[in-house]
Motif scaffolding. Sequence first.
Motif, PDB file in Angstrom:
ATOM      1  N   GLY A 168     -20.797  55.770  56.201  1.00  0.00           N
ATOM      2  CA  GLY A 168     -21.753  54.091  56.477  1.00  0.00           C
ATOM      3  C   GLY A 168     -22.575  53.935  57.665  1.00  0.00           C
ATOM      4  O   GLY A 168     -23.496  54.876  57.630  1.00  0.00           O
ATOM      5  N   ASP A 169     -22.366  53.302  57.531  1.00  0.00           N
ATOM      6  CA  ASP A 169     -23.225  52.791  59.507  1.00  0.00           C
ATOM      7  C   ASP A 169     -23.240  53.472  60.453  1.00  0.00           C
ATOM      8  O   ASP A 169     -23.772  52.731  61.530  1.00  0.00           O
ATOM      9  CB  ASP A 169     -23.728  51.175  59.171  1.00  0.00           C
ATOM     10  N   LEU A 170     -21.625  54.281  60.294  1.00  0.00           N
ATOM     11  CA  LEU A 170     -21.478  53.552  62.032  1.00  0.00           C
ATOM     12  C   LEU A 170     -21.251  55.262  62.616  1.00  0.00           C
ATOM     13  O   LEU A 170     -21.523  56.280  61.146  1.00  0.00           O
ATOM     14  CB  LEU A 170     -19.792  53.669  62.018  1.00  0.00           C
ATOM     15  N   ASP A 171     -21.964  55.678  63.341  1.00  0.00           N
ATOM     16  CA  ASP A 171     -21.920  57.522  63.566  1.00  0.00           C
ATOM     17  C   ASP A 171     -20.350  57.970  64.242  1.00  0.00           C
ATOM     18  O   ASP A 171     -18.941  57.104  64.276  1.00  0.00           O
ATOM     19  CB  ASP A 171     -22.443  57.554  64.833  1.00  0.00           C
ATOM     20  N   ILE A 172     -20.147  59.265  63.235  1.00  0.00           N
ATOM     21  CA  ILE A 172     -18.693  59.415  62.864  1.00  0.00           C
ATOM     22  C   ILE A 172     -18.658  60.658  64.432  1.00  0.00           C
ATOM     23  O   ILE A 172     -19.285  61.465  63.948  1.00  0.00           O
ATOM     24  CB  ILE A 172     -18.692  59.811  61.704  1.00  0.00           C
ATOM     25  N   THR A 173     -17.917  60.523  65.374  1.00  0.00           N
ATOM     26  CA  THR A 173     -17.737  61.743  66.068  1.00  0.00           C
ATOM     27  C   THR A 173     -16.600  62.866  66.190  1.00  0.00           C
ATOM     28  O   THR A 173     -16.416  63.211  66.733  1.00  0.00           O
ATOM     29  CB  THR A 173     -17.228  60.695  67.524  1.00  0.00           C
ATOM     30  N   GLU A 174     -15.465  62.249  65.768  1.00  0.00           N
ATOM     31  CA  GLU A 174     -14.569  63.266  65.009  1.00  0.00           C
ATOM     32  C   GLU A 174     -13.599  62.740  63.597  1.00  0.00           C
ATOM     33  O   GLU A 174     -14.119  61.557  63.082  1.00  0.00           O
ATOM     34  CB  GLU A 174     -13.313  62.808  66.131  1.00  0.00           C
ATOM     35  N   LEU A 175     -13.186  63.865  62.535  1.00  0.00           N
ATOM     36  CA  LEU A 175     -12.756  63.562  61.489  1.00  0.00           C
ATOM     37  C   LEU A 175     -11.651  64.814  61.528  1.00  0.00           C
ATOM     38  O   LEU A 175     -11.927  65.390  61.741  1.00  0.00           O
ATOM     39  CB  LEU A 175     -14.184  63.752  60.584  1.00  0.00           C
ATOM     40  N   GLY A 176     -10.583  64.214  60.506  1.00  0.00           N
ATOM     41  CA  GLY A 176      -9.371  65.033  60.189  1.00  0.00           C
ATOM     42  C   GLY A 176      -8.845  64.502  59.425  1.00  0.00           C
ATOM     43  O   GLY A 176      -8.758  62.896  59.035  1.00  0.00           O
ATOM     44  N   ILE A 193      -7.597  67.903  63.535  1.00  0.00           N
ATOM     45  CA  ILE A 193      -9.147  67.812  63.406  1.00  0.00           C
ATOM     46  C   ILE A 193     -10.077  68.689  62.828  1.00  0.00           C
ATOM     47  O   ILE A 193      -9.733  70.169  63.323  1.00  0.00           O
ATOM     48  CB  ILE A 193      -9.680  68.012  65.131  1.00  0.00           C
ATOM     49  N   ARG A 194     -10.741  68.118  62.248  1.00  0.00           N
ATOM     50  CA  ARG A 194     -11.956  69.408  61.895  1.00  0.00           C
ATOM     51  C   ARG A 194     -12.320  69.304  62.794  1.00  0.00           C
ATOM     52  O   ARG A 194     -13.390  68.593  63.132  1.00  0.00           O
ATOM     53  CB  ARG A 194     -13.020  68.253  60.265  1.00  0.00           C
ATOM     54  N   LYS A 202     -11.843  70.294  52.317  1.00  0.00           N
ATOM     55  CA  LYS A 202     -10.555  70.502  51.816  1.00  0.00           C
ATOM     56  C   LYS A 202      -9.930  71.192  52.712  1.00  0.00           C
ATOM     57  O   LYS A 202     -10.327  72.332  53.674  1.00  0.00           O
ATOM     58  CB  LYS A 202     -10.550  71.908  50.720  1.00  0.00           C
ATOM     59  N   GLN A 203      -8.608  70.810  52.787  1.00  0.00           N
ATOM     60  CA  GLN A 203      -7.540  70.936  53.609  1.00  0.00           C
ATOM     61  C   GLN A 203      -6.721  70.741  53.477  1.00  0.00           C
ATOM     62  O   GLN A 203      -5.596  70.858  52.984  1.00  0.00           O
ATOM     63  CB  GLN A 203      -7.791  69.439  54.893  1.00  0.00           C
ATOM     64  N   PRO A 218      -6.296  60.421  55.422  1.00  0.00           N
ATOM     65  CA  PRO A 218      -7.974  61.065  56.364  1.00  0.00           C
ATOM     66  C   PRO A 218      -7.783  59.789  57.229  1.00  0.00           C
ATOM     67  O   PRO A 218      -7.922  58.678  57.916  1.00  0.00           O
ATOM     68  CB  PRO A 218      -9.118  61.030  55.093  1.00  0.00           C
ATOM     69  N   TYR A 219      -8.609  60.696  58.340  1.00  0.00           N
ATOM     70  CA  TYR A 219      -9.113  59.514  59.466  1.00  0.00           C
ATOM     71  C   TYR A 219     -10.741  59.951  59.543  1.00  0.00           C
ATOM     72  O   TYR A 219     -11.002  60.624  60.302  1.00  0.00           O
ATOM     73  CB  TYR A 219      -8.091  59.120  60.286  1.00  0.00           C
ATOM     74  N   VAL A 220     -11.422  58.959  60.999  1.00  0.00           N
ATOM     75  CA  VAL A 220     -12.706  59.151  61.615  1.00  0.00           C
ATOM     76  C   VAL A 220     -12.936  58.563  62.724  1.00  0.00           C
ATOM     77  O   VAL A 220     -12.072  57.425  62.328  1.00  0.00           O
ATOM     78  CB  VAL A 220     -13.660  58.279  60.594  1.00  0.00           C
ATOM     79  N   LYS A 221     -13.433  58.667  63.997  1.00  0.00           N
ATOM     80  CA  LYS A 221     -13.506  57.972  65.108  1.00  0.00           C
ATOM     81  C   LYS A 221     -14.649  57.297  64.814  1.00  0.00           C
ATOM     82  O   LYS A 221     -15.791  58.854  64.869  1.00  0.00           O
ATOM     83  CB  LYS A 221     -12.786  58.746  65.907  1.00  0.00           C
TER      84      LYS A 221
END
Length: 402
Positions: A168-176, A193-194, A202-203, A218-221
């Motif tokens: 989306g419009d938000l910068d992602i700093t962490e994904l997992g 954490i990816r 794929k996890q 799943p989550y994002v920071k």
Amino acid sequence: MKNSNSFIKFLILVIIPISSCSSDDSVKEEKEENKPVKEIVLATLKTNEAEEVDVFRATIFGEIIDNGGASVTEHGVCYGVIENPTYDGTKKNSSSIKGSGEFKVNLGDLVAESVYYARAYGVNAKGVNYGNQISFITLSPVYPLLKVGEIKVAGAHDIFIDVELEEGDLDITELGIVYGTSVTPTIEGNKIIRDNIGQSFKQRISNLIPETLYYIRPYVKTSQGILYGEEISLQTIKKGDFTYSFNQNGADAATVARIKTAFDIATTYYNNFTSIVKHVTVNYSPDTPTADANFDGWIRVGANSGYQKAGTAMHEMAHTVGVGTHWKYFDDLMKTSPWKGNRANEIIQMMTDDPSAVVKGDKVHFWPYGINGAHEDDGTDFLYMMNALILQGMKEDGLPSN
């Protein structure tokens, strides 16, 4: 006497112009002294309505209506979430100006869904002055969307999922992903954490407990905090109990070691990625060209060391649980290729990221990942894991193991 008169006339002509010039200069100087000096005042400015307002950005056009009698040395926009923003607060100057006095300022790093106030400003020798105040509201952001793929695969100690990310419009700093045995797991618990932030991944989640229900999200920071995707639940399968006994039949120590190692590895994969329960008998048979097996659990391994490996062991173990040896396999599920059951095909599609992939075969063997010959045994974890997972899928599709 005549010469004296001529000289007197010459002096008079010279003195009169000189006196006349001196008189004009005095008048000019007096006028210059009495001329009023124009007073310098603050510049006059105008602020136009905000344009191109986005989640974190906006564009403001200002205009210098009058410079106040002196050069405007700085101009721009003051802005903030408090009314009547000033020069001492947050501002951004403009480096260019049109001949009409119009200038443009692009504001960035704004906060989403916030009311901002802005005023054009200009600085001349008299000081700072402002244009009229305008206001605008930044837009609501489009948040990253995290979705778990429809097909999930579980072993006794592992779970495999696909995650799709729509940025989306938000910068992602962490994904997992986060996971646990209780609902709504968070990053305070188990998380993976990816290494890379991509649109999909794929996890594999490992070191799980057999026959246990897990909750996964799943989550994002982001700059707006932590965002979680949809939660799914998936249960690990019952751990397999595939065992073997070994008749060495006079094999030398090196042959015994190779065959035992092969079946130790093969049964470990079967027990971790299938729930098959079966005991088989492995026989060293030097007269057997490669290896063979039947549904009763009788396996023969020949003297060719190229077939005394884990891949061959898994291939023959598959025969003992029905591949090419049970009527259900060659009269129903693989009567005509491809495989007729859903689960085995779902597993290969998900694990290979190929929605068109299917298990193919004939009345004796299946492929891919059937390890139908020593040349197909590359010794990789993925090959052995896929062989076992497909067998588990076949079992769920109705292939009996006993």
